[in-house]
Every structure is written in C-alpha cells, then in structure tokens.
Scaffold this motif. Structure first.
Motif, PDB file in Angstrom:
ATOM      1  N   GLY A  34      14.754  11.326  16.469  1.00  9.35           N
ATOM      2  CA  GLY A  34      15.800  12.285  16.136  1.00  9.35           C
ATOM      3  C   GLY A  34      16.941  11.908  15.130  1.00  9.35           C
ATOM      4  O   GLY A  34      17.829  12.548  14.682  1.00  9.35           O
ATOM      5  N   GLY A  35      16.354  10.692  14.210  1.00  5.76           N
ATOM      6  CA  GLY A  35      17.496  10.166  13.268  1.00  5.76           C
ATOM      7  C   GLY A  35      16.961  10.358  11.950  1.00  5.76           C
ATOM      8  O   GLY A  35      16.187  11.489  11.738  1.00  5.76           O
ATOM      9  N   GLU A  36      17.893   9.785  11.007  1.00 10.58           N
ATOM     10  CA  GLU A  36      17.470   9.985   9.758  1.00 10.58           C
ATOM     11  C   GLU A  36      17.491   8.619   8.869  1.00 10.58           C
ATOM     12  O   GLU A  36      18.070   7.613   9.495  1.00 10.58           O
ATOM     13  CB  GLU A  36      18.602  10.703   9.043  1.00 10.58           C
ATOM     14  N   ILE A  37      16.602   8.386   7.818  1.00  7.52           N
ATOM     15  CA  ILE A  37      16.548   7.201   7.318  1.00  7.52           C
ATOM     16  C   ILE A  37      16.867   7.266   5.644  1.00  7.52           C
ATOM     17  O   ILE A  37      16.361   8.713   5.181  1.00  7.52           O
ATOM     18  CB  ILE A  37      15.218   6.554   7.237  1.00  7.52           C
ATOM     19  N   ALA A  38      17.942   6.616   5.141  1.00  6.19           N
ATOM     20  CA  ALA A  38      18.142   6.864   3.766  1.00  6.19           C
ATOM     21  C   ALA A  38      18.046   5.555   2.791  1.00  6.19           C
ATOM     22  O   ALA A  38      18.053   4.531   3.558  1.00  6.19           O
ATOM     23  CB  ALA A  38      19.489   7.508   3.639  1.00  6.19           C
ATOM     24  N   VAL A  39      18.225   5.893   1.347  1.00 11.84           N
ATOM     25  CA  VAL A  39      18.114   4.489   0.554  1.00 11.84           C
ATOM     26  C   VAL A  39      19.458   4.673  -0.265  1.00 11.84           C
ATOM     27  O   VAL A  39      19.612   5.917  -0.670  1.00 11.84           O
ATOM     28  CB  VAL A  39      16.947   4.262  -0.241  1.00 11.84           C
ATOM     29  N   ALA A  40      20.164   3.739  -0.578  1.00  9.28           N
ATOM     30  CA  ALA A  40      21.208   3.597  -1.532  1.00  9.28           C
ATOM     31  C   ALA A  40      21.326   2.489  -2.381  1.00  9.28           C
ATOM     32  O   ALA A  40      20.677   1.364  -1.970  1.00  9.28           O
ATOM     33  CB  ALA A  40      22.645   3.885  -0.814  1.00  9.28           C
ATOM     34  N   ASP A  41      22.137   2.520  -3.215  1.00  9.90           N
ATOM     35  CA  ASP A  41      22.509   1.067  -4.293  1.00  9.90           C
ATOM     36  C   ASP A  41      23.598   0.324  -3.383  1.00  9.90           C
ATOM     37  O   ASP A  41      24.374   0.766  -2.744  1.00  9.90           O
ATOM     38  CB  ASP A  41      23.162   1.524  -5.536  1.00  9.90           C
ATOM     39  N   ASN A  42      23.145  -1.027  -3.426  1.00 15.10           N
ATOM     40  CA  ASN A  42      24.215  -1.840  -2.959  1.00 15.10           C
ATOM     41  C   ASN A  42      25.149  -2.506  -3.809  1.00 15.10           C
ATOM     42  O   ASN A  42      24.959  -2.334  -5.142  1.00 15.10           O
ATOM     43  CB  ASN A  42      23.482  -3.202  -2.211  1.00 15.10           C
ATOM     44  N   THR A  43      26.366  -2.768  -3.442  1.00 13.78           N
ATOM     45  CA  THR A  43      27.244  -3.390  -4.409  1.00 13.78           C
ATOM     46  C   THR A  43      27.396  -4.695  -4.470  1.00 13.78           C
ATOM     47  O   THR A  43      27.554  -5.427  -3.249  1.00 13.78           O
ATOM     48  CB  THR A  43      28.799  -2.622  -4.145  1.00 13.78           C
ATOM     49  N   PRO A  44      27.270  -5.268  -5.565  1.00 16.85           N
ATOM     50  CA  PRO A  44      27.317  -4.905  -6.937  1.00 16.85           C
ATOM     51  C   PRO A  44      25.962  -4.558  -7.437  1.00 16.85           C
ATOM     52  O   PRO A  44      25.735  -3.695  -8.141  1.00 16.85           O
ATOM     53  CB  PRO A  44      28.022  -6.269  -7.705  1.00 16.85           C
ATOM     54  N   HIS A  45      24.863  -5.067  -6.628  1.00 17.36           N
ATOM     55  CA  HIS A  45      23.380  -4.782  -7.163  1.00 17.36           C
ATOM     56  C   HIS A  45      22.468  -4.980  -5.920  1.00 17.36           C
ATOM     57  O   HIS A  45      23.024  -5.650  -4.960  1.00 17.36           O
ATOM     58  CB  HIS A  45      22.993  -5.709  -8.365  1.00 17.36           C
ATOM     59  N   MET A 101       0.900  -1.202   0.003  1.00 22.07           N
ATOM     60  CA  MET A 101      -0.005  -0.009   0.040  1.00 22.07           C
ATOM     61  C   MET A 101       0.926   1.231  -0.132  1.00 22.07           C
ATOM     62  O   MET A 101       0.355   2.428  -0.177  1.00 22.07           O
ATOM     63  CB  MET A 101      -0.827   0.183   1.523  1.00 22.07           C
ATOM     64  N   GLY A 102       2.115   1.155   0.156  1.00 24.52           N
ATOM     65  CA  GLY A 102       2.918   2.201   0.163  1.00 24.52           C
ATOM     66  C   GLY A 102       2.836   2.850   1.538  1.00 24.52           C
ATOM     67  O   GLY A 102       3.275   4.182   1.716  1.00 24.52           O
ATOM     68  N   LEU A 103       2.703   2.238   2.685  1.00 24.10           N
ATOM     69  CA  LEU A 103       2.615   2.803   3.883  1.00 24.10           C
ATOM     70  C   LEU A 103       3.956   2.432   4.796  1.00 24.10           C
ATOM     71  O   LEU A 103       4.342   3.253   5.450  1.00 24.10           O
ATOM     72  CB  LEU A 103       1.314   2.255   4.689  1.00 24.10           C
ATOM     73  N   GLY A 104       4.470   1.374   4.463  1.00 21.27           N
ATOM     74  CA  GLY A 104       5.492   1.012   5.441  1.00 21.27           C
ATOM     75  C   GLY A 104       6.726   1.716   5.441  1.00 21.27           C
ATOM     76  O   GLY A 104       7.084   2.079   6.481  1.00 21.27           O
ATOM     77  N   LEU A 105       7.218   2.193   4.184  1.00 23.34           N
ATOM     78  CA  LEU A 105       8.419   3.083   4.069  1.00 23.34           C
ATOM     79  C   LEU A 105       8.157   4.472   4.520  1.00 23.34           C
ATOM     80  O   LEU A 105       8.980   5.141   5.581  1.00 23.34           O
ATOM     81  CB  LEU A 105       9.137   3.095   2.713  1.00 23.34           C
ATOM     82  N   ALA A 106       6.919   5.068   4.545  1.00 23.56           N
ATOM     83  CA  ALA A 106       6.513   6.292   5.001  1.00 23.56           C
ATOM     84  C   ALA A 106       6.423   6.125   6.680  1.00 23.56           C
ATOM     85  O   ALA A 106       6.790   7.013   7.252  1.00 23.56           O
ATOM     86  CB  ALA A 106       4.963   6.492   4.565  1.00 23.56           C
ATOM     87  N   LEU A 107       6.126   5.065   7.136  1.00 20.29           N
ATOM     88  CA  LEU A 107       5.995   4.821   8.404  1.00 20.29           C
ATOM     89  C   LEU A 107       7.209   4.812   9.268  1.00 20.29           C
ATOM     90  O   LEU A 107       7.720   5.309  10.136  1.00 20.29           O
ATOM     91  CB  LEU A 107       4.993   3.485   8.748  1.00 20.29           C
ATOM     92  N   CYS A 108       8.202   3.943   8.377  1.00 18.10           N
ATOM     93  CA  CYS A 108       9.682   3.870   8.860  1.00 18.10           C
ATOM     94  C   CYS A 108      10.269   5.154   9.054  1.00 18.10           C
ATOM     95  O   CYS A 108      10.915   5.735  10.224  1.00 18.10           O
ATOM     96  CB  CYS A 108      10.425   3.007   7.993  1.00 18.10           C
ATOM     97  N   LYS A 109      10.068   6.307   8.047  1.00 12.99           N
ATOM     98  CA  LYS A 109      10.574   7.495   8.294  1.00 12.99           C
ATOM     99  C   LYS A 109      10.042   8.543   9.102  1.00 12.99           C
ATOM    100  O   LYS A 109      10.591   8.922  10.066  1.00 12.99           O
ATOM    101  CB  LYS A 109      10.475   8.228   6.689  1.00 12.99           C
ATOM    102  N   SER A 110       8.666   8.389   9.513  1.00  9.05           N
ATOM    103  CA  SER A 110       8.063   9.090  10.475  1.00  9.05           C
ATOM    104  C   SER A 110       8.613   8.773  11.953  1.00  9.05           C
ATOM    105  O   SER A 110       9.023   9.525  12.726  1.00  9.05           O
ATOM    106  CB  SER A 110       6.440   8.854  10.589  1.00  9.05           C
ATOM    107  N   ILE A 111       8.769   7.308  12.100  1.00  9.16           N
ATOM    108  CA  ILE A 111       9.186   6.603  13.335  1.00  9.16           C
ATOM    109  C   ILE A 111      10.688   7.080  13.510  1.00  9.16           C
ATOM    110  O   ILE A 111      11.298   7.595  14.811  1.00  9.16           O
ATOM    111  CB  ILE A 111       8.916   5.239  13.328  1.00  9.16           C
ATOM    112  N   VAL A 112      11.707   7.055  12.542  1.00  7.15           N
ATOM    113  CA  VAL A 112      12.939   7.288  12.950  1.00  7.15           C
ATOM    114  C   VAL A 112      13.034   8.765  12.978  1.00  7.15           C
ATOM    115  O   VAL A 112      13.851   9.216  13.818  1.00  7.15           O
ATOM    116  CB  VAL A 112      13.671   6.775  11.547  1.00  7.15           C
ATOM    117  N   THR A 113      12.450   9.654  12.275  1.00  9.95           N
ATOM    118  CA  THR A 113      12.466  11.166  12.591  1.00  9.95           C
ATOM    119  C   THR A 113      11.849  11.187  13.721  1.00  9.95           C
ATOM    120  O   THR A 113      12.702  12.280  14.372  1.00  9.95           O
ATOM    121  CB  THR A 113      11.418  11.779  11.308  1.00  9.95           C
ATOM    122  N   ALA A 114      10.937  10.912  14.425  1.00 10.25           N
ATOM    123  CA  ALA A 114      10.470  11.147  15.866  1.00 10.25           C
ATOM    124  C   ALA A 114      11.635  10.785  16.699  1.00 10.25           C
ATOM    125  O   ALA A 114      11.493  11.472  17.810  1.00 10.25           O
ATOM    126  CB  ALA A 114       9.351  10.371  16.103  1.00 10.25           C
TER     127      ALA A 114
END
Length: 898
Positions: free
Chosen positions: A869-880, A854-867
């Motif tokens: 005082g931290g930060e959440i990010a996404v990046a590419d893994n090596t090699p894929h 539904m597109g709620l999981g990652l949005a919820l993760c960001k809200s909890i981490v921000t609450a």
C-alpha cells in the motif's frame, strides 16, 4: 487470362460447413409417387444390407403393414419400442425420440417422414424428430411420397382432388444426402392394389374409385420424376457455384401475403418460380388501418401463411399504408423486384359502381413489372372478417365534445349573421366544426353524425322559414347536399390523417428503439450490461416479460428475469420445464416453445442468440397466448442479432486481453531466459574458472592468491543467490501467489537485518544509518521489506565508486514511515528516472562483468512496496547522487499501565 482468387472467407465458410457435415448424420429418403410402390420394402432391404456390413441398425419406427414380404424384412433388426400415447380415448403409437437418442445407433429407420405427431410429443412433425436425430450424428433412412412435398401441394390437389394435410418443407427433401426413387408402373401398382397387397379389400375399393386410377397415378409419377430431376439440377448448380464462386441472378420474385386461405397457393407458386429462375423470393404483407379489427381466425391464417413463406425460403417483409396496390408497387420499385405473384378469387364484380379490383389497381400502379395472377376456384370468394372493437373509453366525453363544437359553430353562425356575413361563411364554420370533431374524437361515427346534424342545424336556424326544417329556396337542397359531402369528406380525411399519424408514431417508436439499442450496446463494457440492455429494450418494445439464459461453459446458465410490469419475476417462466426448453434450444440452435412446432406447450418463445453456429445465450419471450406479429418478430430478431454481435465483440475483447496477457507472459519468459543466458554465463564461468585453478594449481598459489579466488567464488555465489531470490519473487508476483503476512515491526531492526545481508563489497563503502524516531513501528512483511532494502543498498554499492557514502534513514511523515537509501555517486539521468522501475530496464547496460544487473531488483522493489500500500520514488541527492525512498503505513501501539 487473369486468374480469379476466391475470398479466404469463402474457404473458411466451406471448411466450417464440411466440419458440421462430418458431425451431422446422413439422411436417405426412399421416394415414391404413391402408397404401395415399395418404399418401406426398399428401405428395409437397404437396412438389412447395411446390417450385414456390420452397421449398427435400429428400426425406430416402421409403419405396421399387412404385407408378409415387408414384415419378413424386419427379422434380425433391433426394433425400438414405440411410444404409446392416448389421444381422445385412442391409443396412438409414436416414434420414441428420447429412446432413440439414448440408444444412439449408427443407422435409424424412421418410416413416414411427413407424419404429424401427437400433441404430447416434443415436435409437431416427424421430420423435426429426424432433424434432431441427424443433429445427434445418427444416420437416418426414411420414406415419403410426392404428394407430401409442400411446394407440390396445389399441383397434386388439382390433379387428384385430394387434400393432403401432412406435408414436409422442400428444404428437407432438397437437403437430403441421398434420395432413392422407388418406381413401378402404374398398371402394376393397380394390380397390387386389387390383389390386396396394399390395402384391405374395403380400403382398396375406395382407393380405386377416389385416387388410384391410371390417370392420377401417371400424373403423380411424372411429378415425382421431375422433382427428382429438379433436385439433381439443384445439386449440380450448388457444386458449380462452390467451384466458381457465388452469384445471384437478376430475378427477384415478390409474393403478396394476406389472410386468405388461397394465399398459400400463391406462396407455393412463387417459391417454384424462384427455384426455376434461381432468384430470390420476398413475401410482403401490407398492414392497413383495418388490421387490428381482423378476426382471430384470419389472424391465425395470416400467421400460417407467413410461416409457410418462411419455410419455403422467403424473406418476410411488412409495410404500412392504406393504399395496398401503391405500397406493393413502391416496395417492388425500391427493392428491385422483377416479378409479382398475387392471388385472385373466382368472384366477379356484382355492382357497376364498385371500383376496380386490387389486381387491376396493382397492374395500373406497376405497369413495368411482370404480374402473375394465380386463380383459385377451390377457395372461392373470400372476404376478411372484421370484429367489432371493444369500447375502450366512455361515450360521454366524445359526445359532449361533439355537442360543444356544434353549439360553438351555431353561436359563431349567429354572430356572423348579426355582422351581415353571407350564408357561405356560416357553412364554412359548420364544416370547420365537423373537422375539429373528427380530430378530437376517437370514433368516426361522431364526425359522420356531426356532418348530418350540422346540415339540419344550419337549415333550422339560418334558412327561411326559421326554426323549421323546411326550405323555400329551390337551391337549398343542393346547398345542403354539398355541405354534407364537404363536411363528410373533410372529417374522413382528418380521421385518416389521425390513423396515419398514429401508425407513424408507432413505426418511429419501434425504429427508435432499434437504433437506441445499437447506441446503448456500444457503451456496454461487460456481458451482464449487454444482456440487461437488450432485455430492457425487448421489454420496452414488446411489453412482454423476457427471460435470458446466458451461455456458461458450454451450457445455459441460470435464467435472468426481466418483467414487463416492473414487478416481481413470474416463477412459472423459469420453472424446470421452461429451463428444459431453453436447454434444448441451446443444444440444437433452433427456436422452440410457444407458437412453434417444437415443445409448443411452453410459456415462452425461445430463440438462440447466435452468430453463425456460436450460441451466446437463449432469449425467452413470454407470449401468453398472443403470438408476435410479423413486424414485432422482425424487430425482435434484429435486436437479438445486435445482442449476439455485441456478445461476440465482448468475447473477442476478452480473448484479446487474455492473448495480450499471454503474450506479455511469454515476453517476460523470453526476457528472463535471455537475461539468464547472458547474465549467468559470466559468474558461472568465473566460479568454474576459479574452482578449476584451485583444483589444478592450488599448491603453486600463495595464500593471498587462494583467498582472492575463494573471495571471487563467494561473491559470485552471493550474486547468483540474490538473482535467484529476485527471480522467485518476480515469478510469485506475476502468477499472483505472493501473499503478505504484515505485522508491526520496528523499522530500525528491519534495516539492521537487511544491512547484515548486503554484498561484501559494502566494506569498500561508508554505510550510515539515521533514525530520528527511536521507536518507529510500521506494518510490513519483514521478509519482503528486508529484500527491498538489500536490493536498494546493493544497487547503490554497485553503481557508486569505491569510498562513496550510503545513508539509510527512516522518519515519520503523517501516517506513513518514509525509508530512504541515499548515495553520493554520479546519480541517474533525468531521462532514465521515468523507466527506472520497469522490469529488465538498466541504466548502465553496457557493463559486461559479473556485477551487471538484469533490471529485476528495482522492479521487484516497486511491486513489493505497492503490495504493502506504499509508494516508491527516486530523486536526486544534494549535492550529487541518488535517493531512493519508499513509504510504509505506520502501526500505532497503545501502552496500558499495570
């Protein structure tokens, strides 16, 4: 024929007027041309008829009469006890306004509308009491005679020779919902008077001699009939304008204001002309340099004339200049005035050398305008009284400056004489000295004395015989006269230029203050900033203390004081009685306090800061016995108008923000419902289908098929449980009810707890953990961080192929613990990374099975981490693949040796 459509704003204004009319009481006036025609009798008779219809009628105040028929009509009516006040040792009976409002009947009887109240009453006039009753939704019956209408005062005085002190504004009469003319023949009225049915015998005889003769009564009756007819015409015109749209005629009447007692007659005449021509009315006051020296009586008379012009519907304007006729003519030309009304006293020029009168000069300055000159033989000759200004400075400095300039001119004269210059050059030096004296000294007398002394000094030092005041040459007297006139004229012109420059500076300062207020308000972003800015500008402009009462939940809030001298606020300006006046202004949307006819004993003048009928606060100006002049009042009203518009804009902005939040919440709710309707249907259908198969065909299924159905039901149930948990968490975050309970937790234990609750499909993947620090503590709400980890791991399981590797790791980085969830799947496109944490956003939106997100999981993760005082990010893994990482604050633990 093209149909004309009315502006929607006109409809809106009409609807608002109708709504206000429904809430406001109705006024009926019983109107007569003289005392004794039967106004009170007709009012009481109508009240008895209303009582028989079931209307709640109360006699608020009925003038005591010695007429049995009138007194008999009071029987059966509830009478409000009068308010007894003592004035100069005399007990007076007044209408009790507060008791009337507290009783709140449907209909209130209030006799004698033009009555002047005692000083201790709330309002100065009884018609103001009636207006407050109407505002409270109470209907009123009242009485009034024709001689009490303001615009007819001069006409009645000219006919009867009687001065009427108690008067009502024309707007009260014209604004009444109903006017009933009570009329009898003048002869019958005189017979009633002689029979003692109106006054006692002594009073009746005096009335017959002074007022009640057939000629006067016939004229008054004619005026009353015409005034009623005029009112009907105004009502018909108002209805026609409402149906056909508003228009304005080309007639613009200008009346000139002054401190003359006869100026009131000019104002009333101009008001009648404006009403007859259906045009606009402007009252103009020309402030000259002599205005500061006006006496207290003349200033008070000028304020009364300005107040009268405002009562009669005029727009009051002020201009500055020394040439009064020129200023009037220029204002008329710029403003499009068609007719000018000006007064003329009965005096004549006594001396031939006196110049033309003000009227003659105005006619010459405005030859293309109709000028109506209103004679006034009653007022007689009037001349404004001037008061000698107090000396604000010492005489010594200006005297020394004048003497120094004269000595300097004499020294230059000796130098010119030695150089062989002519006497004309020396005379020019003395004239220059007089001019400089006029510029650098404060009073005109110094330049005048300097002119005379310069002539004598020139005669003493530079004419033959020397060092005497005699002169041998016959041309010297003419030289001396020309020298004196030239010196006097130059000093006079210099003095006028100084006055005009001073006035220009004051005008420029006030104009700059008004423009500066507009610019400052544009930069204000809160209600408090707007109020502080406006109050500061008023203090700077008026140099008086300002008190502001902001509107709070439908009433005035606590006062905000802004002292003029920068010291401590004055306690008497915010006392209980002052707050009561401010509350009355807020409730009734009218000015009150000092210099007004309502609650005039207050320290401040209180005005509603409003836009139409919406009040955003009440501003109080401390007058301290010195009323504002016309220009100060005009600028003050402009600033308060700017304040009201700014507060309205700020209020509209807050309403727009609230509407945006509401729209956002509605959109969130709609998206949730839409997502639930689509995304819950598949797992619920799968669960119900699997359960149906088990119920109907369980015996026909082998062990493997039954276990597969059980597994599908279990997996779909877990998916629904996870979805509901996310929905509940999102709801708590949106309404602000989610509260953190952070404690020091071991990261390795929290990760292990989360992995025990991930999807059962984790068995199809290789999940690894890596913790370089054996003892890594972070400050967190463990329950919420477990949910974050479950969402991240389930997201990796969902979007990576079977057999993929998912690595969960944690490491220390400065004062932060960094927790990562990495997979070796297909990865996330760069275009999607910017929105991956947005609510309801999914990368693979085309998936339609029960595992669709539904597109709620990652949005919820960001809200909890921000609450946290931290930060959440996404990046590419090596090699894929993809790496999700978030930070939490490190919790240090100190170990104590035992």
């Amino acid at each position: 024929m093209e149909e004309t459509r009315r502006d929607p704003e006109d409809f809106l204004r009409q609807i608002r007027r109708e709504e206000r009319a429904k809430q406001r009481g109705r006024l009926k006036i019983f109107f007569g041309y003289a005392a004794g025609v039967g106004k009170t009798y007709a009012m009481l008779k109508a009240a008895q008829a209303a009582r028989r219809r079931g209307v709640d009628v109360v006699a608020g105040y009925v003038e005591p009469h010695a007429r049995p028929a009138t007194t008999a009509l009071l029987k059966g009516l509830e009478q409000l006890p009068p308010l007894t006040v003592e004035h100069r040792g005399i007990a007076l009976r007044e209408f009790d306004l507060d008791a009337a409002i507290a009783r709140r009947p449907q209909l209130m009887l209030v006799d004698e509308l033009a009555h002047t109240n005692a000083d201790c009453c709330r309002h100065q006039k009884r018609y103001q009491d009636v207006d407050e009753l109407l505002g409270a939704g109470i209907d009123v019956y009242t009485t009034v005679n024709v001689q009490h209408i303001e615009s007819l005062y001069d006409t009645v005085a000219a006919i009867t020779g009687v001065t009427v002190r108690e008067r009502i504004p024309d707007r009260v009469f014209d604004g009444a919902d109903q006017v009933e003319l009570v009329d009898i023949e003048p002869q019958e009225l005189m017979e009633r008077l002689q029979a003692g049915k109106i006054y006692r015998e002594e009073q009746a005889q005096r009335a017959l001699v002074n007022f009640f003769d057939e000629k006067n009564l016939t004229a008054l009756r004619e005026i009353a009939l015409r005034r009623c007819a005029d009112r009907i015409n105004r009502l018909a015109e108002r209805v026609r304008l409402a149906e056909e749209g508003g228009y304005c005629t080309d007639e613009h009447i200008l009346v000139c204001l002054s401190s003359s007692p006869s100026n009131a007659k000019c104002i009333r005449t101009a008001a009648r002309m404006a009403g007859a021509f259906k045009g606009s009315l402007t009252a103009l006051f020309v402030e000259t340099p002599d205005f500061p020296s006006l006496s207290v009586q003349d200033r008070a008379q000028l304020r009364e004339n300005i107040h009268l012009a405002g009562q009669l519907g005029a727009s009051v304007e002020t201009v500055y200049g020394e040439d009064v006729p020129f200023q009037i003519a220029e204002f008329a030309r710029v403003s499009g005035v068609s007719k000018i009304v000006i007064g003329r006293s009965s005096t004549r020029r006594k001396y031939p050398w006196r110049g033309p009168s003000l009227t003659d000069r105005l006619i010459a300055a405005a030859p293309n305008l109709d000028i109506h000159i209103i004679p006034d033989d009653i007022a007689g000759y009037y001349r404004a009284k001037r008061v000698r200004q107090r000396r604000t400075g010492k005489v010594g400095p200006d005297l020394l400056k004048s003497a120094a300039l004269l000595a300097g001119a004499t020294a230059v004269g000796f130098l010119f004489e030695r150089l062989g210059f002519t006497e004309a050059n020396i005379i020019t030096v003395y004239i220059l000295g007089v001019l400089l004296t006029a510029v650098i000294t404060k009073k005109r007398v110094y330049s005048l004395v300097s002119s005379a002394v310069s002539v004598l000094t020139f005669n003493y030092f530079f004419t033959v015989p020397r060092y005497t005041l005699a002169a041998y040459d016959r041309g010297y007297p003419a030289t001396f006269a020309i020298m004196f006139i030239a010196a006097f004229l130059t000093s006079t012109l210099a003095g006028r230029l100084k006055q005009q420059a001073r006035r220009s500076v004051e005008t420029a300062y006030r104009t700059k203050t008004l423009l500066e207020t507009n610019q400052l308000l544009q930069r204000c972003d809160s209600r408090e900033a707007i109020i502080g800015t406006v109050a500061g500008q008023l203090v700077k402009l008026l140099r008086r203390d300002v008190v502001f009462y902001p509107a709070r939940d439908g009433r005035v809030g606590d006062p905000l004081s802004f002292p003029a001298q920068g010291g401590a606020p004055r306690a008497e300006l915010t006392a209980e009685n002052e707050r009561a006046v401010a509350a009355w202004v807020f409730q009734n949307n009218k000015r009150a306090g000092a210099s007004t006819g309502t609650l005039g004993s207050a320290k401040c003048l209180y005005l509603a800061v409003r836009v139409n009928e919406v009040i955003y606060g009440v501003a109080g100006i401390a007058l301290d016995g010195e009323p504002l002049d016309a220009y100060e009042n005009s600028i003050m009203l402009s600033i308060l108008g700017e304040c009201a518009l700014a507060l309205e804009s700020e209020n509209a902005m807050r309403e727009r923000e609230a509407a945006a939040v509401l729209a956002k919440n509605e959109q969130l709710r709609a998206n949730l419902l839409r997502s639930i309707s689509h995304d819950l249907r598949t797992p619920l259908t799968s669960i119900s289908g699997s359960a149906g198969v088990l119920l109907e065909s369980e015996k026909n299924l082998d062990e493997g098929q039954r276990r597969q159905l059980y597994s599908d039901i279990y997996e779909d149930s877990l998916w629904l449980i996870n979805l509901v948990e996310n929905l509940l968490s999102v709801t708590k975050i949106e309404d602000g009810t989610m509260r953190l309970n952070p404690t020091a937790e071991l990261v390795e234990e929290v990760v292990g707890e989360a992995l025990r609750h991930v999807s059962r499909k984790s068995a199809e993947h290789h999940i690894q953990t890596h913790f370089p620090d054996e003892f890594l503590l972070a400050k967190m709400d463990a329950r919420l961080i477990v949910q974050v980890l479950i969402n991240l791991v389930d997201n990796a399981i969902k979007y990576t192929p079977v057999g993929s590797t998912i690595a969960v790791s944690a490491a220390r980085k400065g004062r932060w613990a960094v927790i990562s969830v990495a997979d070796d799947g297909d990865g996330i496109p760069d275009s999607a990374k910017a929105r991956i944490f947005d609510m309801f956003y999914t990368v693979n939106s085309g998936v339609a099975d029960s595992r669709r997100s539904m597109g709620l999981g990652l949005a919820l993760c960001k809200s909890i981490v921000t609450a946290h005082g931290g930060e959440i990010a996404v990046a590419d893994n090596t090699p894929h693949g993809t790496v999700f990482s978030f930070t939490l604050p490190i919790e240090e633990v100190t170990l104590h040796e035992q």
